[in-house]
Design a protein around this motif. Structure first.
Motif, PDB file in Angstrom:
ATOM      1  N   ASN A  70       0.584  -1.277   0.005  1.00 57.19           N
ATOM      2  CA  ASN A  70       0.032  -0.046  -0.112  1.00 57.19           C
ATOM      3  C   ASN A  70       0.737   1.332   0.070  1.00 57.19           C
ATOM      4  O   ASN A  70       0.365   2.307  -0.323  1.00 57.19           O
ATOM      5  CB  ASN A  70      -1.130   0.085   1.264  1.00 57.19           C
ATOM      6  CG  ASN A  70      -2.166  -0.976   0.994  1.00 57.19           C
ATOM      7  OD1 ASN A  70      -2.528  -1.429   0.054  1.00 57.19           O
ATOM      8  ND2 ASN A  70      -2.628  -1.641   2.140  1.00 57.19           N
ATOM      9  N   GLY A  71       2.088   1.235   0.673  1.00 54.07           N
ATOM     10  CA  GLY A  71       2.863   2.290   0.826  1.00 54.07           C
ATOM     11  C   GLY A  71       3.688   2.570  -0.613  1.00 54.07           C
ATOM     12  O   GLY A  71       4.724   3.583  -0.593  1.00 54.07           O
ATOM     13  N   PRO A  73       5.014   3.262  -4.601  1.00 53.31           N
ATOM     14  CA  PRO A  73       4.335   3.882  -6.006  1.00 53.31           C
ATOM     15  C   PRO A  73       4.625   2.653  -7.234  1.00 53.31           C
ATOM     16  O   PRO A  73       5.729   2.438  -7.632  1.00 53.31           O
ATOM     17  CB  PRO A  73       5.472   5.021  -6.326  1.00 53.31           C
ATOM     18  CG  PRO A  73       6.676   4.510  -5.405  1.00 53.31           C
ATOM     19  CD  PRO A  73       6.266   3.698  -4.307  1.00 53.31           C
ATOM     20  N   ARG A 201      13.759   1.182  -1.862  1.00 53.22           N
ATOM     21  CA  ARG A 201      13.184   1.811  -0.460  1.00 53.22           C
ATOM     22  C   ARG A 201      13.224   0.843   0.707  1.00 53.22           C
ATOM     23  O   ARG A 201      11.962   0.683   1.205  1.00 53.22           O
ATOM     24  CB  ARG A 201      11.529   2.042  -0.947  1.00 53.22           C
ATOM     25  CG  ARG A 201      11.631   3.676  -1.832  1.00 53.22           C
ATOM     26  CD  ARG A 201      10.287   4.079  -1.797  1.00 53.22           C
ATOM     27  NE  ARG A 201       9.441   4.058  -0.922  1.00 53.22           N
ATOM     28  CZ  ARG A 201       8.181   4.719  -0.713  1.00 53.22           C
ATOM     29  NH1 ARG A 201       7.885   5.512  -1.606  1.00 53.22           N
ATOM     30  NH2 ARG A 201       7.341   4.519   0.520  1.00 53.22           N
ATOM     31  N   GLN A 229      17.155   5.278  -1.937  1.00 53.98           N
ATOM     32  CA  GLN A 229      16.720   6.222  -1.047  1.00 53.98           C
ATOM     33  C   GLN A 229      16.285   5.568   0.283  1.00 53.98           C
ATOM     34  O   GLN A 229      15.520   5.891   1.042  1.00 53.98           O
ATOM     35  CB  GLN A 229      15.434   7.015  -1.587  1.00 53.98           C
ATOM     36  CG  GLN A 229      14.189   6.268  -1.629  1.00 53.98           C
ATOM     37  CD  GLN A 229      12.950   7.121  -2.121  1.00 53.98           C
ATOM     38  OE1 GLN A 229      12.272   6.707  -2.960  1.00 53.98           O
ATOM     39  NE2 GLN A 229      12.934   8.112  -1.491  1.00 53.98           N
ATOM     40  N   ASP A 368      13.659  22.779  -1.561  1.00 55.00           N
ATOM     41  CA  ASP A 368      13.339  21.903  -2.211  1.00 55.00           C
ATOM     42  C   ASP A 368      13.213  22.091  -3.843  1.00 55.00           C
ATOM     43  O   ASP A 368      13.367  21.020  -4.417  1.00 55.00           O
ATOM     44  CB  ASP A 368      11.768  21.317  -1.829  1.00 55.00           C
ATOM     45  CG  ASP A 368      11.343  20.153  -2.356  1.00 55.00           C
ATOM     46  OD1 ASP A 368      12.042  19.028  -2.238  1.00 55.00           O
ATOM     47  OD2 ASP A 368      10.254  20.399  -3.149  1.00 55.00           O
ATOM     48  N   ARG A 393       7.326  10.820  -7.528  1.00 56.20           N
ATOM     49  CA  ARG A 393       6.467  10.391  -6.338  1.00 56.20           C
ATOM     50  C   ARG A 393       7.199   9.545  -5.395  1.00 56.20           C
ATOM     51  O   ARG A 393       6.803  10.091  -3.930  1.00 56.20           O
ATOM     52  CB  ARG A 393       5.367   9.774  -6.727  1.00 56.20           C
ATOM     53  CG  ARG A 393       4.301   9.643  -5.840  1.00 56.20           C
ATOM     54  CD  ARG A 393       3.176   8.545  -6.020  1.00 56.20           C
ATOM     55  NE  ARG A 393       2.680   8.587  -7.448  1.00 56.20           N
ATOM     56  CZ  ARG A 393       2.035   7.450  -7.839  1.00 56.20           C
ATOM     57  NH1 ARG A 393       1.622   6.557  -6.967  1.00 56.20           N
ATOM     58  NH2 ARG A 393       1.505   7.343  -9.204  1.00 56.20           N
ATOM     59  N   SER A 394       8.140   8.811  -5.423  1.00 58.87           N
ATOM     60  CA  SER A 394       8.572   8.185  -4.440  1.00 58.87           C
ATOM     61  C   SER A 394       9.741   8.968  -3.686  1.00 58.87           C
ATOM     62  O   SER A 394       9.595   9.140  -2.217  1.00 58.87           O
ATOM     63  CB  SER A 394       9.462   6.865  -4.871  1.00 58.87           C
ATOM     64  OG  SER A 394      10.186   6.265  -3.809  1.00 58.87           O
ATOM     65  N   ALA A 396       9.172  12.062  -3.286  1.00 57.72           N
ATOM     66  CA  ALA A 396       8.560  13.291  -2.355  1.00 57.72           C
ATOM     67  C   ALA A 396       7.632  12.654  -1.085  1.00 57.72           C
ATOM     68  O   ALA A 396       7.154  13.335  -0.259  1.00 57.72           O
ATOM     69  CB  ALA A 396       7.377  13.717  -3.315  1.00 57.72           C
ATOM     70  N   SER A 397       7.728  11.256  -1.262  1.00 57.54           N
ATOM     71  CA  SER A 397       7.076  10.771  -0.060  1.00 57.54           C
ATOM     72  C   SER A 397       7.793  10.361   1.291  1.00 57.54           C
ATOM     73  O   SER A 397       9.181  10.366   1.027  1.00 57.54           O
ATOM     74  CB  SER A 397       6.289   9.211  -0.421  1.00 57.54           C
ATOM     75  OG  SER A 397       7.413   8.340  -1.051  1.00 57.54           O
TER      76      SER A 397
END
Length: 397
Positions: A70-71, A73, A201, A229, A368, A393-394, A396-397
């Motif tokens: 669920n977490g 991208p 991740r 990351q 940023d 997107r990753s 930014a999360s």
């Protein structure tokens, strides 16, 4: 890069690995765990894992799988292969809609620690053989890990026959303190193309040790991009050989390192045939006490005339405690080549930051914006726009 002998050590980790490996642990016992005295591991010490007796991971609970997925991208459609703690999760997977055959390609990679560890404890992963002339489209490979003091060692083999193509979105994530040690053995046939986009991740307490071995044939292309990351300690190592004329290789990446984490991107690009080209652009952003490592070597054989090799590593330091170790190398035995490498290290531009703030942009947002501007040309190297958007997107999360 990692082709020199490694002095064996007497550690709980090594003893546990060898015991689990049973008859396959002889090579691992011989090379042991690398120390800082080993050139290829000078900047990436493994002392954080040396004192733990790592065990085999138990099957991943369904609730853990759901929470981790669920977490992430992920593409909304397409083929998907999901692995949890080293085991294939058939119910969550959608295989490629092509005829697949098993591959028997295995690169020796003698003396390379990550490869030797994987060979000793290997668990079956992808085994793809893409037929000649087939466009296999997009395949999302998801590798999930969960647990404490456990390790997984997936072995992936991918062969693309002449003129075949595949885009692989390789996602790694988890929770807990574990080691994920995947290995990729890749063959890119004549005129074939493999695009390998990786998102790392892992858990902030996890260790990630990847080894990629790729052989590229005439007019073939291996186009890779890695976003590091995650992980307390993470190393992505690529050993790529251009073994026929007009082969092309890209080994690009971005590393986002904060806290006290260490991320390492290491490569060895071997031009073993004429008229080959290779490109490598790696950018690293470091904050807090984060540490980044880039080790990139271009090796050009005497027969590899008219080689075109380029390598650039750039780092942006957002903290006085952050640290980058950069080691680009050229080893050239041919006399008709065009090869270059370079490295730069800097901080945010105070004038640019002042300009944005003077126009009402809050400091955090201004910083940023400048960080994204620094990374944009590296991210643009991901040709697939949808996958590039997932990486952004990753971040930014």
């Amino acid at each position: 890069m990692s082709v020199q002998p490694i002095v064996a050590q007497d550690t709980p980790a090594l003893e546990a690995f060898i015991q689990r490996a049973s008859g396959r642990g002889a090579a691992l016992a011989e090379i042991g765990l690398p120390t800082r005295r080993v050139e290829a591991w000078r900047y990436t010490p493994l002392r954080a894992i040396a004192d733990t007796a790592w065990t085999q991971a138990a099957p991943l609970a369904s609730e853990s799988v759901s929470a981790l997925l669920n977490g992430l991208p992920l593409p909304e459609s397409g083929a998907r292969m999901v692995y949890g703690n080293g085991r294939f999760l058939e119910g969550l997977s959608v295989p490629l809609d092509i005829a697949q055959q098993a591959s028997d390609h295995v690169s020796p990679l003698k003396g390379v620690f990550c490869a030797t560890l994987n060979m000793a404890l290997g668990e079956k992963g992808l085994d793809l053989h893409i037929p000649a002339g087939t466009d296999a489209g997009l395949l999302t490979l998801i590798s999930l890990s969960s647990g404490d003091t456990v390790s997984t060692h997936l072995q992936h083999r991918i062969v693309l026959e002449e003129g075949a193509s595949l885009t692989l979105y390789d996602v790694n994530a988890g929770e807990g303190r574990y080691i994920a040690n995947p290995r990729f053995d890749i063959v890119v046939g004549k005129g074939a193309t493999l695009r390998h986009i990786k998102l790392q991740r892992e858990s902030l307490s996890g260790t990630h040790l990847t080894i990629v071995s790729a052989d590229v044939s005439e007019k073939g292309e291996y186009d890779s991009f890695t976003l590091n990351q995650g992980g307390s300690l993470a190393r992505h190592e690529a050993v790529v050989t251009l073994n026929a004329p007009h082969a092309m290789v890209h080994v690009n990446g971005v590393q986002i390192v904060d806290g006290q984490r260490l991320n390492d991107l290491t490569s060895m690009i071997h031009h073993a045939a004429p008229d080959g080209s290779s490109r490598q652009t790696v950018k690293t952003v470091l904050s807090d006490a984060g540490q980044g490592v880039f080790q990139g070597k271009i090796l050009v054989d005497r027969v590899a005339q008219k080689t075109d090799g380029y390598q650039m590593n750039q780092a942006l330091l957002l903290s006085e405690k952050a640290q980058i170790n950069s080691k680009p190398e050229l080893e050239i035995y041919a006399d008709d080549v065009k090869c270059s490498h370079g490295a730069t290290v800097g901080a945010l531009d105070d004038e640019q930051l002042f300009y944005l703030r003077s126009r009402g942009v809050p400091e955090a947002q201004a910083r940023d914006i400048l960080v994204r501007a620094f990374l944009i040309d590296a991210l643009d190297l991901v040709a697939d726009e949808a996958l590039r958007d997932l990486l952004v997107r990753s971040m930014a999360s």
